[in-house]
Design a protein around this motif. Structure first.
Motif, mmCIF file in Angstrom:
data_model
loop_
_atom_site.group_PDB
_atom_site.id
_atom_site.type_symbol
_atom_site.label_atom_id
_atom_site.label_comp_id
_atom_site.label_asym_id
_atom_site.label_seq_id
_atom_site.Cartn_x
_atom_site.Cartn_y
_atom_site.Cartn_z
ATOM 1 N N ALA B 53 0.838 -1.202 0.000
ATOM 2 C CA ALA B 53 0.000 0.000 0.000
ATOM 3 C C ALA B 53 0.876 1.257 0.000
ATOM 4 C CB ALA B 53 -0.927 -0.004 1.216
ATOM 5 N N ALA B 54 1.960 1.224 0.771
ATOM 6 C CA ALA B 54 2.870 2.381 0.816
ATOM 7 C C ALA B 54 3.501 2.599 -0.557
ATOM 8 C CB ALA B 54 3.945 2.162 1.874
ATOM 9 N N LYS B 55 3.941 1.514 -1.183
ATOM 10 C CA LYS B 55 4.562 1.640 -2.506
ATOM 11 C C LYS B 55 3.583 2.191 -3.536
ATOM 12 C CE LYS B 55 8.477 -1.453 -2.634
ATOM 13 N NZ LYS B 55 9.301 -2.367 -3.406
ATOM 14 N N SER B 57 1.174 4.301 -2.962
ATOM 15 C CA SER B 57 0.464 5.502 -2.496
ATOM 16 C C SER B 57 0.390 6.570 -3.582
ATOM 17 C CB SER B 57 1.090 6.043 -1.218
ATOM 18 O OG SER B 57 2.397 6.494 -1.482
ATOM 19 N N PHE B 60 -2.639 5.928 -5.664
ATOM 20 C CA PHE B 60 -3.886 6.354 -5.003
ATOM 21 C C PHE B 60 -4.009 7.890 -5.027
ATOM 22 C CE2 PHE B 60 -3.526 1.995 -3.454
ATOM 23 C CZ PHE B 60 -4.839 1.570 -3.481
ATOM 24 N N SER B 61 -2.899 8.582 -4.743
ATOM 25 C CA SER B 61 -2.924 10.058 -4.775
ATOM 26 C C SER B 61 -3.339 10.567 -6.139
ATOM 27 C CB SER B 61 -1.537 10.638 -4.502
ATOM 28 O OG SER B 61 -1.127 10.338 -3.220
ATOM 29 N N LYS B 66 -7.727 9.233 -0.688
ATOM 30 C CA LYS B 66 -6.995 9.278 0.583
ATOM 31 C C LYS B 66 -7.026 7.902 1.239
ATOM 32 C CE LYS B 66 -6.876 14.087 1.368
ATOM 33 N NZ LYS B 66 -7.266 15.237 2.209
ATOM 34 N N MET B 67 -5.865 7.445 1.650
ATOM 35 C CA MET B 67 -5.739 6.113 2.240
ATOM 36 C C MET B 67 -5.710 6.228 3.762
ATOM 37 S SD MET B 67 -2.517 4.999 -0.174
ATOM 38 C CE MET B 67 -2.643 3.209 -0.025
ATOM 39 N N CYS B 103 11.108 5.997 0.209
ATOM 40 C CA CYS B 103 9.975 5.996 1.137
ATOM 41 C C CYS B 103 10.467 6.063 2.577
ATOM 42 C CB CYS B 103 9.127 4.753 0.897
ATOM 43 S SG CYS B 103 7.590 4.772 1.811
ATOM 44 N N LEU B 106 5.570 6.152 6.353
ATOM 45 C CA LEU B 106 4.352 5.548 5.831
ATOM 46 C C LEU B 106 3.472 6.692 5.316
ATOM 47 C CD1 LEU B 106 3.440 2.555 5.788
ATOM 48 C CD2 LEU B 106 1.920 3.126 7.678
ATOM 49 N N PRO B 107 3.036 6.638 4.065
ATOM 50 C CA PRO B 107 2.347 7.797 3.485
ATOM 51 C C PRO B 107 0.861 7.873 3.811
ATOM 52 C CG PRO B 107 2.811 6.152 1.803
ATOM 53 C CD PRO B 107 3.350 5.609 3.093
ATOM 54 N N PHE B 108 0.425 7.154 4.824
ATOM 55 C CA PHE B 108 -0.980 7.261 5.236
ATOM 56 C C PHE B 108 -1.054 6.960 6.728
ATOM 57 C CE2 PHE B 108 -0.098 3.160 3.200
ATOM 58 C CZ PHE B 108 -0.302 2.277 4.246
#
Lengths: 232, 232
Positions: B53-55, B57, B60-61, B66-67, B103, B106-108
């Motif tokens: 999920a982080a990879k 992100s 998703f952005s 928004k996660m 990274c 964690l981007p969320f």
């Protein structure tokens, strides 16, 4: 607020279907089951989905998974949309869409939930999709039911988003593998990929259960939980 | 029996998280949202999932999604499992698992649902997975929430089956496309594939809305519902 939860016994029911009156639990017997709803017969996405499901029926059988579809349409509509007309030897829309000479009949029943009883009970309605009388249609639900009749997994997609049947086979492979072996399948796993040893197994137990070997990835926390083994 | 249905306003809530006290609706603003739960920090499948999920992100952005993650663990555990330790410049387990120099955090956020309030309210518990006190852990739920704060799609997988993040991006692409255009995406659709014209558009309307052309497949029923058009 919570609906049908993982581990709940999937409610038994009787309903009319393309193979006559059916009782869900009796239909499933000791097999796995997949119950999937669609919004409406004679509509585009549903035809592509049931066509694909028909083509994949051997894959589901191989895994001992009984398939059963459901919508609010009548048995007559279900049959008109999906059967082989014996008298004229012509195939209805779904079979014609598939254009597959080996498939002369839809290999699974479709339930006629005309009165919306199951759709309401099982939380399947999609308020954004309505019939000409303004009543909501069924969404694209999937329930995977184990041989113990308990819910193992569910998805709920809207009418406008066709499902991914490869993903459904992937998760069934994961569910069946992890029901038998003390492993779990990582993100994006596909059959044949390495799997993870479950956390509650000691390293000694893991070594004895998985003779092909267990690889532990070092992590900054020093905790030894990221343990991989070839798919048993 | 029914839980959170498609089209329901997703309940707002306040909760502690890795970025402090958070209110869901305020956090989402006018964006799409994806709320996903995992069973437990410092466990194998969850690490692979949150790493993936982080990879993803940026994907998703790009879609303005928004996660936000959730489990029953404390904020302290969430951070210990996922943050960059500034003092020593070392990365916690998820970031180390990713092994991706770009990274550093964690981007969320991850919600700490220590008291199981959200897990119970939203039907997220997996009775087959329990902590050392015998209490059930959260399953692998996903809720996709639209800019109108309504539930657009949900999945519910057990702890032992890691999710498929490509499928999550695929369905978000479908949801966003079909929210804007009068099309639906067929079974197994991928972005760029042809899409289906929705049934309630006349042929004339379809011709004017989709200047790239509409192809109708002939079907035995004579009904003209299987209409494809290039993705608008």
């Amino acid at each position: 607020m919570p609906g049908l939860l993982l581990g709940d016994v999937f409610p038994d029911f009787e309903a009319d279907s393309t193979v006559g009156r059916i009782s869900l639990h009796a239909f499933l017997g000791n097999s796995w089951g997949i119950l999937f709803s669609h919004p409406r017969d004679y509509t585009p996405v549903c035809t592509t989905e049931l066509g694909r499901a028909a083509k994949l029926s051997a894959e589901f059988s191989k895994r001992d998974v009984k398939m059963i579809a459901l919508s609010l349409d009548s048995v007559e509509d279900h049959l008109g949309w999906s059967k082989l007309f014996q008298a004229t030897n012509h195939k209805a829309d779904i079979l014609a869409y598939n254009n597959d000479s080996s498939c002369n009949a839809l290999p699974f029943p479709i339930i006629a939930d005309n009165k919306r009883e199951l759709a309401v009970k099982l939380g399947m309605l999609d308020p954004d999709e309505r019939d000409k009388d303004g009543m909501p249609l069924t969404a694209r639900c999937v329930f995977v039911i184990g041989p113990d009749k308990r819910l193992k997994l569910s998805i709920l997609y809207p009418a406008t988003t066709g499902r991914n049947f490869d993903e459904l086979l992937r998760v069934i492979d994961s569910l069946q593998l992890t029901a038998q072996k003390r492993v779990a399948t990582p993100v994006d796993w596909k059959p044949g990929d390495n799997v993870m040893v479950v956390p509650n197994l000691s390293d000694d137990e893991a070594a004895s259960l998985f003779p092909s070997g267990v690889t532990t990835k070092d992590l900054p926390s020093g905790k030894k939980y990221l343990r991989y083994t070839p798919q048993p």
